[in-house]
Design an enzyme around this catalytic site. Structure first.
Site, PDB file in Angstrom:
ATOM      1  N   TRP A 101      35.879  41.957  41.475  1.00  0.00           N
ATOM      2  CA  TRP A 101      35.055  40.822  41.037  1.00  0.00           C
ATOM      3  C   TRP A 101      34.584  39.974  42.221  1.00  0.00           C
ATOM      4  O   TRP A 101      33.523  39.338  42.162  1.00  0.00           O
ATOM      5  CB  TRP A 101      35.772  39.966  39.998  1.00  0.00           C
ATOM      6  CG  TRP A 101      35.908  40.687  38.691  1.00  0.00           C
ATOM      7  CD1 TRP A 101      37.061  41.025  38.051  1.00  0.00           C
ATOM      8  CD2 TRP A 101      34.836  41.227  37.871  1.00  0.00           C
ATOM      9  NE1 TRP A 101      36.783  41.723  36.894  1.00  0.00           N
ATOM     10  CE2 TRP A 101      35.434  41.864  36.762  1.00  0.00           C
ATOM     11  CE3 TRP A 101      33.448  41.236  37.988  1.00  0.00           C
ATOM     12  CZ2 TRP A 101      34.680  42.492  35.767  1.00  0.00           C
ATOM     13  CZ3 TRP A 101      32.706  41.859  36.997  1.00  0.00           C
ATOM     14  CH2 TRP A 101      33.323  42.476  35.906  1.00  0.00           C
ATOM     15  N   ASP A 168      36.706  31.406  39.926  1.00  0.00           N
ATOM     16  CA  ASP A 168      36.453  32.267  38.766  1.00  0.00           C
ATOM     17  C   ASP A 168      37.740  32.315  37.941  1.00  0.00           C
ATOM     18  O   ASP A 168      38.729  32.907  38.362  1.00  0.00           O
ATOM     19  CB  ASP A 168      36.049  33.670  39.261  1.00  0.00           C
ATOM     20  CG  ASP A 168      35.757  34.643  38.118  1.00  0.00           C
ATOM     21  OD1 ASP A 168      36.012  34.294  36.942  1.00  0.00           O
ATOM     22  OD2 ASP A 168      35.275  35.756  38.414  1.00  0.00           O
ATOM     23  N   LYS A 192      37.930  36.738  27.342  1.00  0.00           N
ATOM     24  CA  LYS A 192      39.326  37.020  27.630  1.00  0.00           C
ATOM     25  C   LYS A 192      40.253  36.030  26.935  1.00  0.00           C
ATOM     26  O   LYS A 192      41.204  36.430  26.306  1.00  0.00           O
ATOM     27  CB  LYS A 192      39.588  37.011  29.135  1.00  0.00           C
ATOM     28  CG  LYS A 192      39.200  38.294  29.864  1.00  0.00           C
ATOM     29  CD  LYS A 192      37.763  38.399  30.264  1.00  0.00           C
ATOM     30  CE  LYS A 192      37.423  39.727  30.890  1.00  0.00           C
ATOM     31  NZ  LYS A 192      36.663  39.620  32.122  1.00  0.00           N
TER      32      LYS A 192
HETATM   33  C1  LIG Z   1      35.615  39.868  33.027  1.00  0.00           C
HETATM   34  C2  LIG Z   1      35.466  39.208  34.324  1.00  0.00           C
HETATM   35  C3  LIG Z   1      34.196  38.992  34.893  1.00  0.00           C
HETATM   36  C4  LIG Z   1      32.905  39.530  34.297  1.00  0.00           C
HETATM   37  O1  LIG Z   1      32.572  38.996  33.077  1.00  0.00           O
HETATM   38  P1  LIG Z   1      31.180  39.375  32.352  1.00  0.00           P
HETATM   39  O2  LIG Z   1      31.119  38.344  31.280  1.00  0.00           O
HETATM   40  O3  LIG Z   1      31.316  40.776  31.835  1.00  0.00           O
HETATM   41  O4  LIG Z   1      30.093  39.255  33.345  1.00  0.00           O
HETATM   42  C5  LIG Z   1      34.143  38.310  36.094  1.00  0.00           C
HETATM   43  N1  LIG Z   1      35.253  37.859  36.706  1.00  0.00           N
HETATM   44  C6  LIG Z   1      36.483  38.071  36.195  1.00  0.00           C
HETATM   45  C7  LIG Z   1      37.684  37.565  36.914  1.00  0.00           C
HETATM   46  C8  LIG Z   1      36.621  38.761  34.989  1.00  0.00           C
HETATM   47  O5  LIG Z   1      37.848  38.980  34.484  1.00  0.00           O
END
Ligand SMILES: *Cc1c(COP(=O)(O)O)cnc(C)c1O
Length: 356
Positions: A101, A168, A192
């Site tokens: 990521w 993030d 999530k």
């Molecule tokens: C799932 C995730 C993303 C990407 O999310 P999308 O909504 O599919 O773009 C980015 N960073 C982290 C840490 C993630 O777990």
């Protein structure tokens, strides 16, 4: 019967939230219309947004220093929207390379300015969180991923820097208590730990937001989205409503502090089994192990395949890891009951009794 769902995202949601959502789809709060039919300018939707934002503030213990914005889309949009708002062509954003990521975020960021890797755990297979050298200057902000969904690493303590910090929190928000006083901007996609995919949240310091450029299309401008109280372009009304139901559930279950305690118990239960069951092992260094995404592997690929089959025969789904990391991964988000983790441990024991 509900499956035992350990998927990394979209992840498990509480059954009671799904039941309330189903009622809302047919007849939202006995108003005689579906939540899917509710116009986004209606005062009832304003109430939903206001309550959702207030719950974020309360559950995350935010002070008046921070603003909360509800947005369309997922985390990748934030990978672009952050530099769009905060990075000029000649400026540099710093990144901590904790794997997948971080790479994606840098790839998007490079379209707007320069990027620099400040530290990396690549040479250790991303099995830990690298130390950040102190005092990176001449950079606009530092971007980190608090929980690395794919490699199963997580910061125990977030760094405090003399540079603006962007975090993030996609796969850990509301699952662990964080001190926001050193965080200039945090973001998370919903799928999530918040609700269904299609919504994101941004938590931004007022001081930092003041630095944002106005040369951004309004739909991407944090300043505009905040001015419009998160209701500029049509939000995903159903998903925002389901997120609200989920945050109400979270509050009724004792908030983040209580959920974190439970998450620690759940993770300890599973890591303990992985560490003591001769068939399984966890590659992540103990100090940096994630509470949310537990990565592990079995002795070899054939064994992993038959374990996944054995799990599937026992109604367990979502245990396959990401293609770029280890073979097995169990996601233990807030809505994952401890009973499901106990069940997984029991299935792991049955499997190893049978095959070793
Ligand atoms: C799932 C995730 C993303 C990407 O999310 P999308 O909504 O599919 O773009 C980015 N960073 C982290 C840490 C993630 O777990």
């Amino acid at each position: 019967m509900r499956k035992f769902n350990f998927s990394s995202g979209p992840g498990i949601m509480p059954l009671s939230v799904l039941q309330q959502s189903a009622e809302g789809i047919l007849n939202f709060d006995q108003h005689g219309i579906s939540i899917a039919e509710l116009p986004h300018r209606h005062p009832w939707f304003r109430d939903i947004l206001d309550e959702l934002i207030a719950l974020f503030r309360e559950l995350l213990h935010l002070s008046d220093e921070h603003e909360v914005i509800i947005l369309q889309g997922g985390a990748r949009i934030q990978f672009a929207q952050i530099p769009m708002n905060f990075l000029q062509k000649h400026e540099t954003a710093g990144f901590v390379d904790t794997g997948y990521w971080a790479h994606k975020a840098m790839e998007y960021c490079r379209l707007y300015g320069d990027t620099r890797v400040l530290s990396s755990s690549e040479n250790l297979g991303y099995r830990c969180i690298p130390q950040l050298p102190s005092g990176p200057d001449d950079i606009k902000y530092v971007h980190i991923a608090a929980n690395n969904t794919i490699y199963g690493t997580q910061y125990r303590q977030l760094p405090t820097l003399n540079t603006p910090l962007i975090v993030d929190m996609s796969s850990e928000i509301l699952g662990i208590r964080r001190d926001f006083s050193h965080i200039d901007l945090a973001f998370a996609c919903a799928q999530k730990n918040i609700g269904p995919a299609g919504v994101s949240v941004v938590i931004v310091k007022k001081d930092f937001l003041a630095l944002a450029t106005d040369r951004v299309p309004p739909v991407f401008s944090y300043k505009n989205l905040l001015d419009q109280k998160s209701n500029y372009a049509t939000p995903p009304v159903v998903n925002v409503y389901m997120s609200l139901l989920n945050l109400r559930w979270l509050k009724a279950h004792g908030g983040v502090d209580n959920l974190q305690q439970l998450n620690e118990q759940k993770a300890a239960l599973l890591y303990n089994e992985i560490d003591h069951n001769a068939l399984f092992s966890c590659p992540v260094m103990p100090a940096d192990r994630s509470l949310m995404n537990i990565c592990f592997s079995a002795s070899d690929e054939a064994m992993e395949k038959s374990f996944l089959q054995f799990c599937s025969d026992n109604e367990i789904i979502g245990l396959g890891g990401h293609s770029s990391a280890g073979a097995l991964r169990a996601s233990l988000y807030n809505a994952q009951p401890i009973e499901n983790v106990q069940y997984l441990v029991q299935v792991m024991r049955e499997f190893s009794n049978r095959y070793s």
